[in-house]
Design a protein around this motif. Sequence first.
Motif, PDB file in Angstrom:
ATOM      1  N   PHE A  58      48.435  -1.412  43.907  1.00  0.00           N
ATOM      2  CA  PHE A  58      49.186  -2.643  44.690  1.00  0.00           C
ATOM      3  C   PHE A  58      49.792  -3.605  44.214  1.00  0.00           C
ATOM      4  CE2 PHE A  58      44.820  -2.072  47.745  1.00  0.00           C
ATOM      5  CZ  PHE A  58      45.280  -0.692  48.027  1.00  0.00           C
ATOM      6  N   TYR A  59      50.865  -4.006  44.484  1.00  0.00           N
ATOM      7  CA  TYR A  59      51.753  -4.909  44.082  1.00  0.00           C
ATOM      8  C   TYR A  59      51.559  -5.992  45.246  1.00  0.00           C
ATOM      9  CZ  TYR A  59      53.862  -2.809  40.215  1.00  0.00           C
ATOM     10  OH  TYR A  59      54.348  -2.016  38.866  1.00  0.00           O
ATOM     11  N   PHE A  60      51.234  -7.286  45.157  1.00  0.00           N
ATOM     12  CA  PHE A  60      51.308  -8.450  46.248  1.00  0.00           C
ATOM     13  C   PHE A  60      52.392  -9.488  45.350  1.00  0.00           C
ATOM     14  CE2 PHE A  60      50.185 -12.266  48.268  1.00  0.00           C
ATOM     15  CZ  PHE A  60      50.772 -11.849  49.582  1.00  0.00           C
ATOM     16  N   ILE A  61      53.599  -9.536  46.059  1.00  0.00           N
ATOM     17  CA  ILE A  61      54.688 -10.531  45.452  1.00  0.00           C
ATOM     18  C   ILE A  61      54.232 -11.940  45.809  1.00  0.00           C
ATOM     19  CG2 ILE A  61      57.049 -11.039  45.590  1.00  0.00           C
ATOM     20  CD1 ILE A  61      56.293  -8.266  44.407  1.00  0.00           C
ATOM     21  N   LEU A  62      54.154 -12.741  44.594  1.00  0.00           N
ATOM     22  CA  LEU A  62      53.940 -14.228  44.966  1.00  0.00           C
ATOM     23  C   LEU A  62      54.999 -15.267  44.826  1.00  0.00           C
ATOM     24  CD1 LEU A  62      50.861 -14.476  42.537  1.00  0.00           C
ATOM     25  CD2 LEU A  62      50.682 -14.335  45.116  1.00  0.00           C
ATOM     26  N   GLU A  63      55.999 -15.004  44.080  1.00  0.00           N
ATOM     27  CA  GLU A  63      57.342 -15.507  43.541  1.00  0.00           C
ATOM     28  C   GLU A  63      58.638 -14.904  43.309  1.00  0.00           C
ATOM     29  OE1 GLU A  63      56.525 -18.330  40.544  1.00  0.00           O
ATOM     30  OE2 GLU A  63      54.825 -19.282  41.835  1.00  0.00           O
ATOM     31  N   GLY A  64      59.500 -15.035  43.653  1.00  0.00           N
ATOM     32  CA  GLY A  64      60.877 -14.496  43.189  1.00  0.00           C
ATOM     33  C   GLY A  64      61.221 -13.200  44.321  1.00  0.00           C
ATOM     34  N   GLN A  65      62.328 -12.456  43.990  1.00  0.00           N
ATOM     35  CA  GLN A  65      62.711 -11.508  44.822  1.00  0.00           C
ATOM     36  C   GLN A  65      63.432 -10.606  43.834  1.00  0.00           C
ATOM     37  OE1 GLN A  65      65.905 -13.553  47.123  1.00  0.00           O
ATOM     38  NE2 GLN A  65      64.849 -12.419  48.766  1.00  0.00           N
ATOM     39  N   GLY A  66      63.229  -9.164  44.264  1.00  0.00           N
ATOM     40  CA  GLY A  66      63.879  -8.058  43.442  1.00  0.00           C
ATOM     41  C   GLY A  66      63.809  -6.889  44.285  1.00  0.00           C
ATOM     42  N   THR A  67      63.847  -5.642  43.569  1.00  0.00           N
ATOM     43  CA  THR A  67      64.029  -4.148  44.312  1.00  0.00           C
ATOM     44  C   THR A  67      63.022  -3.540  43.696  1.00  0.00           C
ATOM     45  OG1 THR A  67      66.512  -4.498  44.254  1.00  0.00           O
ATOM     46  CG2 THR A  67      65.489  -2.443  44.604  1.00  0.00           C
ATOM     47  N   MET A  68      61.964  -2.910  44.468  1.00  0.00           N
ATOM     48  CA  MET A  68      61.185  -2.055  44.282  1.00  0.00           C
ATOM     49  C   MET A  68      61.567  -0.602  44.511  1.00  0.00           C
ATOM     50  SD  MET A  68      57.713  -1.948  43.240  1.00  0.00           S
ATOM     51  CE  MET A  68      57.440  -0.352  42.488  1.00  0.00           C
ATOM     52  N   GLU A  69      61.550   0.187  43.619  1.00  0.00           N
ATOM     53  CA  GLU A  69      62.000   1.930  43.666  1.00  0.00           C
ATOM     54  C   GLU A  69      60.651   2.606  43.539  1.00  0.00           C
ATOM     55  OE1 GLU A  69      62.370   5.661  42.131  1.00  0.00           O
ATOM     56  OE2 GLU A  69      62.371   4.057  40.736  1.00  0.00           O
ATOM     57  N   ILE A  70      60.566   3.281  44.468  1.00  0.00           N
ATOM     58  CA  ILE A  70      59.209   4.567  44.282  1.00  0.00           C
ATOM     59  C   ILE A  70      59.760   5.651  44.743  1.00  0.00           C
ATOM     60  CG2 ILE A  70      57.007   4.883  45.460  1.00  0.00           C
ATOM     61  CD1 ILE A  70      56.533   1.874  45.920  1.00  0.00           C
ATOM     62  N   ASP A  71      59.618   6.559  43.890  1.00  0.00           N
ATOM     63  CA  ASP A  71      60.112   7.952  44.068  1.00  0.00           C
ATOM     64  C   ASP A  71      61.515   8.144  44.612  1.00  0.00           C
ATOM     65  OD1 ASP A  71      58.142   9.334  43.030  1.00  0.00           O
ATOM     66  OD2 ASP A  71      56.908   9.663  44.892  1.00  0.00           O
ATOM     67  N   GLY A  72      62.506   7.311  44.282  1.00  0.00           N
ATOM     68  CA  GLY A  72      63.978   7.199  44.573  1.00  0.00           C
ATOM     69  C   GLY A  72      64.187   6.410  45.844  1.00  0.00           C
ATOM     70  N   GLU A  73      63.162   5.828  46.480  1.00  0.00           N
ATOM     71  CA  GLU A  73      63.446   4.833  47.706  1.00  0.00           C
ATOM     72  C   GLU A  73      63.595   3.733  47.018  1.00  0.00           C
ATOM     73  OE1 GLU A  73      61.785   3.564  51.926  1.00  0.00           O
ATOM     74  OE2 GLU A  73      60.730   5.404  50.942  1.00  0.00           O
ATOM     75  N   ASN A  74      64.359   2.713  47.494  1.00  0.00           N
ATOM     76  CA  ASN A  74      64.562   1.339  47.073  1.00  0.00           C
ATOM     77  C   ASN A  74      64.513   0.530  48.325  1.00  0.00           C
ATOM     78  OD1 ASN A  74      65.627   1.323  44.333  1.00  0.00           O
ATOM     79  ND2 ASN A  74      66.918   2.897  45.171  1.00  0.00           N
ATOM     80  N   ARG A  75      63.785  -0.645  47.840  1.00  0.00           N
ATOM     81  CA  ARG A  75      63.388  -1.823  49.021  1.00  0.00           C
ATOM     82  C   ARG A  75      63.480  -3.061  48.342  1.00  0.00           C
ATOM     83  NH1 ARG A  75      59.982   0.127  53.237  1.00  0.00           N
ATOM     84  NH2 ARG A  75      60.311  -1.861  54.289  1.00  0.00           N
ATOM     85  N   THR A  76      64.004  -3.975  48.852  1.00  0.00           N
ATOM     86  CA  THR A  76      63.877  -5.241  48.730  1.00  0.00           C
ATOM     87  C   THR A  76      62.623  -6.017  48.700  1.00  0.00           C
ATOM     88  OG1 THR A  76      66.240  -5.683  49.068  1.00  0.00           O
ATOM     89  CG2 THR A  76      65.096  -7.718  48.869  1.00  0.00           C
ATOM     90  N   VAL A  77      62.092  -6.647  47.807  1.00  0.00           N
ATOM     91  CA  VAL A  77      60.763  -7.387  47.798  1.00  0.00           C
ATOM     92  C   VAL A  77      60.988  -8.821  47.697  1.00  0.00           C
ATOM     93  CG1 VAL A  77      59.506  -5.294  47.428  1.00  0.00           C
ATOM     94  CG2 VAL A  77      60.170  -6.661  45.323  1.00  0.00           C
ATOM     95  N   ALA A  78      59.896  -9.570  48.593  1.00  0.00           N
ATOM     96  CA  ALA A  78      59.874 -10.987  48.291  1.00  0.00           C
ATOM     97  C   ALA A  78      58.489 -11.531  48.558  1.00  0.00           C
ATOM     98  CB  ALA A  78      60.929 -11.734  49.275  1.00  0.00           C
ATOM     99  N   PRO A  79      58.320 -12.567  48.543  1.00  0.00           N
ATOM    100  CA  PRO A  79      56.860 -13.319  48.833  1.00  0.00           C
ATOM    101  C   PRO A  79      56.120 -12.842  49.799  1.00  0.00           C
ATOM    102  CG  PRO A  79      58.267 -15.228  47.629  1.00  0.00           C
ATOM    103  CD  PRO A  79      58.984 -14.046  47.988  1.00  0.00           C
ATOM    104  N   GLY A  80      54.953 -12.394  49.814  1.00  0.00           N
ATOM    105  CA  GLY A  80      54.211 -12.272  50.818  1.00  0.00           C
ATOM    106  C   GLY A  80      54.096 -10.684  51.163  1.00  0.00           C
ATOM    107  N   ASP A  81      55.123  -9.862  50.327  1.00  0.00           N
ATOM    108  CA  ASP A  81      55.133  -8.298  50.562  1.00  0.00           C
ATOM    109  C   ASP A  81      54.088  -7.780  49.632  1.00  0.00           C
ATOM    110  OD1 ASP A  81      57.461  -8.537  52.082  1.00  0.00           O
ATOM    111  OD2 ASP A  81      58.835  -8.127  50.356  1.00  0.00           O
ATOM    112  N   ALA A  82      53.346  -6.863  50.247  1.00  0.00           N
ATOM    113  CA  ALA A  82      52.470  -5.921  49.462  1.00  0.00           C
ATOM    114  C   ALA A  82      52.850  -4.422  49.535  1.00  0.00           C
ATOM    115  CB  ALA A  82      50.929  -6.070  50.374  1.00  0.00           C
ATOM    116  N   ILE A  83      52.845  -3.989  48.193  1.00  0.00           N
ATOM    117  CA  ILE A  83      53.503  -2.587  48.030  1.00  0.00           C
ATOM    118  C   ILE A  83      52.321  -1.813  47.627  1.00  0.00           C
ATOM    119  CG2 ILE A  83      55.134  -1.381  46.694  1.00  0.00           C
ATOM    120  CD1 ILE A  83      56.360  -4.657  46.161  1.00  0.00           C
ATOM    121  N   LEU A  84      52.263  -0.395  48.001  1.00  0.00           N
ATOM    122  CA  LEU A  84      51.389   0.478  47.738  1.00  0.00           C
ATOM    123  C   LEU A  84      52.307   1.602  46.845  1.00  0.00           C
ATOM    124  CD1 LEU A  84      49.063   2.524  47.836  1.00  0.00           C
ATOM    125  CD2 LEU A  84      49.874   3.184  49.871  1.00  0.00           C
ATOM    126  N   ILE A  85      51.747   1.865  45.751  1.00  0.00           N
ATOM    127  CA  ILE A  85      52.174   2.783  44.714  1.00  0.00           C
ATOM    128  C   ILE A  85      51.293   3.869  44.596  1.00  0.00           C
ATOM    129  CG2 ILE A  85      53.235   3.269  42.440  1.00  0.00           C
ATOM    130  CD1 ILE A  85      53.548   0.081  42.344  1.00  0.00           C
TER     131      ILE A  85
END
Length: 118
Positions: A58-85
């Motif tokens: 699990f990633y939980f974004i605290l600060e900043g912005q970026g792009t998360m790529e999982i198995d070829g799918e890209n999504r913008t991530v920002a504070p408050g986003d929880a990501i399952l890998i």
Amino acid sequence: MTINQLSQQNPFTTKDGSTIRSILDRTNAPVQNQSLAEAVVPVGRPTERHYHKLSEEFYFILEGQGTMEIDGENRTVAPGDAILIPPGAWHQITASQTLRFLCCCAPPYSHEDTYFTA
């Protein structure tokens, strides 16, 4: 009872290139089944694309912005986003603003479970 203070943990660089401070893991607590770390990814230095055979993350974004790529799918991530890998999923995170996030792994993170080729 185990209580660890983040500011007392020494940072290190993981195999994928991110800088982390282990908050709770097998190296600093009687942890069995998971790990918790703070990760920092600076602008212009994405993690190296990789996967873990065993660990679910699990990633939980605290600060900043970026792009998360999982198995070829890209999504913008920002504070408050929880990501399952899921285990076995190729992934990479790239910062458009320096990212700081929590990373939880089960089973606990290990360099030995980080792979760069299939």
